[in-house]
Design an enzyme around this catalytic site. Structure first.
Site, mmCIF file in Angstrom:
data_model
loop_
_atom_site.group_PDB
_atom_site.id
_atom_site.type_symbol
_atom_site.label_atom_id
_atom_site.label_comp_id
_atom_site.label_asym_id
_atom_site.label_seq_id
_atom_site.Cartn_x
_atom_site.Cartn_y
_atom_site.Cartn_z
ATOM 1 N N ASN A 182 0.884 -1.168 0.000
ATOM 2 C CA ASN A 182 0.000 0.000 0.000
ATOM 3 C C ASN A 182 0.919 1.214 0.000
ATOM 4 O O ASN A 182 1.500 1.553 1.022
ATOM 5 C CB ASN A 182 -0.892 0.007 1.239
ATOM 6 C CG ASN A 182 -1.848 -1.175 1.237
ATOM 7 O OD1 ASN A 182 -2.524 -1.452 0.259
ATOM 8 N ND2 ASN A 182 -1.880 -1.916 2.340
ATOM 9 N N GLU A 265 -8.078 -3.014 -2.675
ATOM 10 C CA GLU A 265 -8.240 -2.334 -1.389
ATOM 11 C C GLU A 265 -7.897 -0.846 -1.498
ATOM 12 O O GLU A 265 -7.200 -0.284 -0.661
ATOM 13 C CB GLU A 265 -7.389 -3.034 -0.311
ATOM 14 C CG GLU A 265 -7.799 -4.499 -0.134
ATOM 15 C CD GLU A 265 -7.062 -5.237 0.977
ATOM 16 O OE1 GLU A 265 -5.925 -4.845 1.296
ATOM 17 O OE2 GLU A 265 -7.648 -6.200 1.509
ATOM 18 N N ARG A 298 0.673 -8.251 -8.142
ATOM 19 C CA ARG A 298 -0.080 -9.083 -7.199
ATOM 20 C C ARG A 298 -1.476 -9.427 -7.725
ATOM 21 O O ARG A 298 -2.160 -8.582 -8.311
ATOM 22 C CB ARG A 298 -0.165 -8.404 -5.832
ATOM 23 C CG ARG A 298 1.227 -8.252 -5.226
ATOM 24 C CD ARG A 298 1.180 -7.560 -3.898
ATOM 25 N NE ARG A 298 0.874 -8.431 -2.787
ATOM 26 C CZ ARG A 298 -0.041 -8.165 -1.873
ATOM 27 N NH1 ARG A 298 -0.813 -7.111 -1.957
ATOM 28 N NH2 ARG A 298 -0.217 -8.994 -0.858
ATOM 29 N N ARG A 315 -15.608 -13.697 -2.770
ATOM 30 C CA ARG A 315 -14.241 -13.182 -2.778
ATOM 31 C C ARG A 315 -13.235 -14.256 -3.190
ATOM 32 O O ARG A 315 -12.238 -13.967 -3.837
ATOM 33 C CB ARG A 315 -13.917 -12.618 -1.391
ATOM 34 C CG ARG A 315 -12.475 -12.195 -1.241
ATOM 35 C CD ARG A 315 -12.297 -11.363 0.010
ATOM 36 N NE ARG A 315 -10.887 -11.268 0.357
ATOM 37 C CZ ARG A 315 -10.425 -10.608 1.404
ATOM 38 N NH1 ARG A 315 -11.270 -9.969 2.215
ATOM 39 N NH2 ARG A 315 -9.135 -10.557 1.664
ATOM 40 N N LYS A 339 -1.320 -15.079 -3.602
ATOM 41 C CA LYS A 339 -1.377 -15.589 -2.228
ATOM 42 C C LYS A 339 -1.706 -17.086 -2.252
ATOM 43 O O LYS A 339 -2.479 -17.527 -3.098
ATOM 44 C CB LYS A 339 -2.434 -14.849 -1.421
ATOM 45 C CG LYS A 339 -2.038 -13.402 -1.122
ATOM 46 C CD LYS A 339 -2.991 -12.734 -0.138
ATOM 47 C CE LYS A 339 -2.579 -11.272 0.048
ATOM 48 N NZ LYS A 339 -3.323 -10.577 1.119
ATOM 49 N N ASP A 344 -7.141 -14.848 2.116
ATOM 50 C CA ASP A 344 -6.175 -13.896 2.665
ATOM 51 C C ASP A 344 -5.380 -14.469 3.838
ATOM 52 O O ASP A 344 -5.610 -14.077 4.979
ATOM 53 C CB ASP A 344 -6.924 -12.627 3.116
ATOM 54 C CG ASP A 344 -5.979 -11.469 3.347
ATOM 55 O OD1 ASP A 344 -4.775 -11.640 3.134
ATOM 56 O OD2 ASP A 344 -6.451 -10.394 3.755
ATOM 57 N N GLU A 366 2.802 -16.416 -2.738
ATOM 58 C CA GLU A 366 3.051 -15.493 -1.628
ATOM 59 C C GLU A 366 2.573 -16.086 -0.309
ATOM 60 O O GLU A 366 1.417 -16.503 -0.180
ATOM 61 C CB GLU A 366 2.342 -14.156 -1.911
ATOM 62 C CG GLU A 366 2.617 -13.083 -0.871
ATOM 63 C CD GLU A 366 1.949 -11.739 -1.198
ATOM 64 O OE1 GLU A 366 1.700 -11.440 -2.386
ATOM 65 O OE2 GLU A 366 1.665 -10.990 -0.253
ATOM 66 N N GLU A 372 -0.010 -12.137 10.836
ATOM 67 C CA GLU A 372 -1.238 -11.339 10.913
ATOM 68 C C GLU A 372 -2.426 -12.155 11.425
ATOM 69 O O GLU A 372 -3.136 -11.728 12.327
ATOM 70 C CB GLU A 372 -1.570 -10.750 9.531
ATOM 71 C CG GLU A 372 -2.894 -10.001 9.523
ATOM 72 C CD GLU A 372 -3.209 -9.331 8.185
ATOM 73 O OE1 GLU A 372 -2.395 -9.462 7.247
ATOM 74 O OE2 GLU A 372 -4.266 -8.683 8.100
ATOM 75 N N GLU A 477 -4.739 -23.458 15.044
ATOM 76 C CA GLU A 477 -5.941 -23.732 14.251
ATOM 77 C C GLU A 477 -7.063 -24.276 15.140
ATOM 78 O O GLU A 477 -8.232 -23.912 14.985
ATOM 79 C CB GLU A 477 -5.594 -24.766 13.165
ATOM 80 C CG GLU A 477 -6.780 -25.174 12.313
ATOM 81 C CD GLU A 477 -6.395 -26.233 11.268
ATOM 82 O OE1 GLU A 477 -5.463 -27.023 11.532
ATOM 83 O OE2 GLU A 477 -7.036 -26.257 10.199
HETATM 84 C C1 GCU Z 1 -4.397 -8.182 4.098
HETATM 85 C C2 GCU Z 1 -3.891 -7.233 5.137
HETATM 86 C C3 GCU Z 1 -3.615 -5.872 4.571
HETATM 87 C C4 GCU Z 1 -2.758 -5.978 3.323
HETATM 88 C C5 GCU Z 1 -3.375 -6.938 2.334
HETATM 89 C C6 GCU Z 1 -2.478 -7.214 1.137
HETATM 90 O O1 GCU Z 1 -5.704 -7.836 3.734
HETATM 91 O O2 GCU Z 1 -4.808 -7.132 6.197
HETATM 92 O O3 GCU Z 1 -2.977 -5.095 5.564
HETATM 93 O O4 GCU Z 1 -2.589 -4.739 2.745
HETATM 94 O O5 GCU Z 1 -3.596 -8.170 2.945
HETATM 95 O O6 GCU Z 1 -1.922 -8.300 1.089
HETATM 96 O O7 GCU Z 1 -2.339 -6.379 0.265
#
Ligand code: GCU
Length: 645
Positions: A182, A265, A298, A315, A339, A344, A366, A372, A477
């Site tokens: 981001n 996002e 990505r 999603r 990913k 996610d 990825e 997280e 888990e």
């Molecule tokens: C998750 C994460 C975000 C991140 C996003 C991504 O949603 O919570 O903080 O930006 O993944 O992989 O881009």
């Protein structure tokens, strides 16, 4: 400056002790250039003497095959241990292999053993910002303090980055993206007027064979260049990227390339101009191509403004729906970064079908080393077994994920914390990621042994450590979201339970629990059709409620609480049982750690003990909220009559 000279910073897996077998040996390094120099420096630093009649010899073959850019061969005969490589990076990887072997590298005879990395790029993505972000902190999803690259908007002293480079090289990692995907306003400037800071970081990584990459904003031509558009097909936009990229390479001749999160996002992307993601990726690939750079594009693209009432949008489907039709359209130096799961980074997800859907595209898988969704480095959760399962999964016939992926990338868990990773035991995750990216078939528990040996020494209570870490991912888990359903975390920061926290939000992560049952129907027959994105046999296995593996049942199916699992329990009883057992297991983990008292550095001991106390508390909270929630919804009592609130 060396790691052990960095005051207050833990040496992780490279303490002086790890080099004991090399100390006092005669070492010869035949080769020139910065990487060969690094091997010489490392040998001297380990306490060896550089000599012609050496017992440890590093030598270039003068070939370009079969060991390639980074591979090496090791053998021992007549009292001489020989490391051969085609290129200097191979000598460096060979050196750290000798460190791992310890005395064994200097005992008896060894037949020639070749080590060539399975993945050509083994990369860490830092989600670092230059300054503290009002919501996310400085490192997005970072649980180890601030950034090691920047502080209060300015570049930091890079001694720590040099030490970091050395640690990463010892695991086999060869690429690092240094800023958040981001890309906020200040960070966008790293591409242009602040590129000098990137060059300084690249200089710190270079002696260890690690290239630096940069996350860039797709809107850079507008934001930085003052152009009216960032349309990938606009000639002025293409010229801007070509010129800008040329300047980056003037500053950093071995710059790795760009990482882009587009149309995701809230980040800008090609959709804004009615263009495809292939158009977007190719724009940057074209600019990087003359310099040998790559763009990591990505695939994490989905509608994050979904209406929760809308059952037709799924999603999980999004990445495949966006990208599979574009297979074959990406340039050679564009890498689609996918990913491992379709949602996610949840504790348990099926493998993303995109990984098998793009045979004519370079794919990077990825992973998330930063925890997280797996306890945020407050919980001990060794992820090696999860990644190993992912990499070994036969997604396309006999071809595994490791076989389908060209590269492995992961979100870093490192910050300016004295232990690097917040939880000292989370170092093992960083170490395991590098080792598995080099060789995906390695046994994750043997990797854990390596990490323990190097980091804590051969004399610690290994059984206790294995007791804590071996199943810690499965334990995690068991006390969190059940049976692959995912997302029962607190919205925003994602720590701790909140079963309905995301249920009525726009994020597309729902579990649909009601009084009768729970889970997401993703079948072709009655659900979103996501199962149809898989090749056979998985499209049939996941479609069938009978054949679907228990651990993914609620990812693919909505079932009644009384549904009987393969393990013989009903869904509701399984939820109760695993949550009681998981929380109990964490108490056992805490007891096991006490056995390490006096065997490890007291400050490290305390740090882990504090974290385990929190894990015990948090696991009980998870157990009680999940059990209470499902008890209230279903009205089904626990067959064993345990306390549910
Ligand atoms: C998750 C994460 C975000 C991140 C996003 C991504 O949603 O919570 O903080 O930006 O993944 O992989 O881009």
């Amino acid at each position: 400056m060396s790691t052990d000279e960095l005051a207050g910073v833990h040496p992780a897996w490279l303490p002086p002790r790890a080099f004991r077998a090399i100390a006092a040996r005669r070492v010869a390094v035949h080769g020139t250039g910065p990487l060969a120099d690094t091997v010489r420096e490392e040998a001297v630093r380990a306490g060896a003497t550089l000599a012609e009649d050496a017992e440890l010899v590093f030598k270039l073959t003068g070939d370009r095959a079969p060991l390639g850019d980074e591979g090496f061969a090791i053998s021992r005969a007549g009292g001489v241990t020989l490391v051969l490589a085609d290129a200097p990076a191979g000598l460096l990887h060979g050196f750290f292999h000798v460190v791992r072997l310890g005395e064994a590298a200097f005992t008896g005879e060894r037949p020639v053993e070749r080590h060539v990395p399975a993945m050509r790029r083994r990369m860490l993505d830092h989600w670092d910002n230059l300054d503290v972000h009002p919501v996310m902190g400085q490192v997005e999803r970072g649980y180890s303090g601030g950034s090691i690259f920047w502080e209060a908007g300015a570049q930091r002293d890079l001694a720590r980055v040099r030490a970091y480079a050395r640690l990463l090289a010892a695991t086999g990692i060869n690429a690092v993206a240094i800023n958040n995907v981001n890309v906020h306003r200040a960070e966008a400037h790293l591409l242009t007027d602040r590129v000098g800071e990137v060059a300084a970081v690249a200089a710190a990584f270079r002696p260890y064979g690690i290239r630096v990459h940069l996350s860039v904003s797709f809107a850079s031509p507008v934001v930085l260049g003052g152009l009216p558009t960032a349309d990938p097909l606009d000639p002025a936009v293409r010229a801007w990227w070509a010129e800008t990229t040329w300047r980056v390479y003037e500053a950093i001749p071995d710059f790795g390339g760009y990482v882009v999160k587009a149309d995701s996002e809230g980040q800008p992307g090609p959709f804004g101009y009615g263009r495809s993601h292939a158009d977007g990726a190719n724009l940057l690939a074209e600019a990087l191509e003359p310099f040998g750079g790559v763009v990591h594009w990505r695939a994490f693209v989905y509608n994050h403004r979904q209406d929760w009432r809308d059952r037709s949008t799924d999603r999980a489907r999004a990445a495949y729906d966006h990208f599979a039709p574009l297979d074959g359209q990406f340039r050679d130096n564009a890498i689609l970064q996918v990913k491992y799961g379709p949602i996610d980074f949840q504790t348990r997800e099926p493998i993303s079908p995109v990984i098998a859907a793009m045979p004519a595209t370079n794919v990077a898988v990825e992973l998330q080393v930063t925890q997280e969704y797996t306890g945020q480095q407050r919980h001990a959760c060794y992820l090696g077994p999860m990644w190993s399962e992912v990499l070994r999964f036969p997604l396309a016939g006999h071809v595994t994920v490791a076989g389908l992926a060209e590269e492995l990338v992961a979100v870093s868990n490192v910050g300016d914390d004295p232990y690097w990773t917040g939880h000292p035991l989370a170092q093992a995750n960083l170490y395991a990621f590098g080792r598995l990216a080099w060789e995906p078939s390695l046994d994750p528990l043997s990797i854990l042994d390596e990490w323990v040996d190097l980091t804590l020494g051969p004399d610690v209570d290994r059984e206790a450590l294995h007791g804590i870490l071996d199943d810690s991912w499965r334990t995690y888990e068991s006390y969190t979201a059940p049976l692959g359903v995912g997302f029962m975390v607190r919205p925003g920061h994602h720590y701790g339970p909140d079963v309905d926290g995301y249920e009525y939000t726009p994020w597309g992560t729902y579990h649909f629990a009601d009084r009768d049952g729970v889970g997401v129907d993703r079948t072709r027959a009655t659900g979103t059709g996501f199962t149809g994105q898989y090749p056979k046999p998985w499209s049939d296995v996941y479609e069938s409620v009978e054949r679907c593996p228990d651990e993914l049942l609620l990812f693919f199916h909505h079932v009644p609480y009384g549904h009987v699992l393969h393990n013989g329990a009903t869904v509701i009883q399984h939820i109760y049982d695993t949550h009681f057992a998981g929380a109990e297991r964490v108490e056992e983990m805490r007891r096991l750690w006490d056995r390490l008292d006096g065997q490890v550095d007291p400050a490290l001991f305390e740090r882990v003990r504090e974290r385990l106390d929190e894990q015990v508390r948090s696991a009980a909270e998870w157990r009680d909220q999940i059990n209470t929630y499902f008890h209230r919804k279903s009205g089904v009592p626990d067959a064993k009559g345990r306390r549910i609130y």
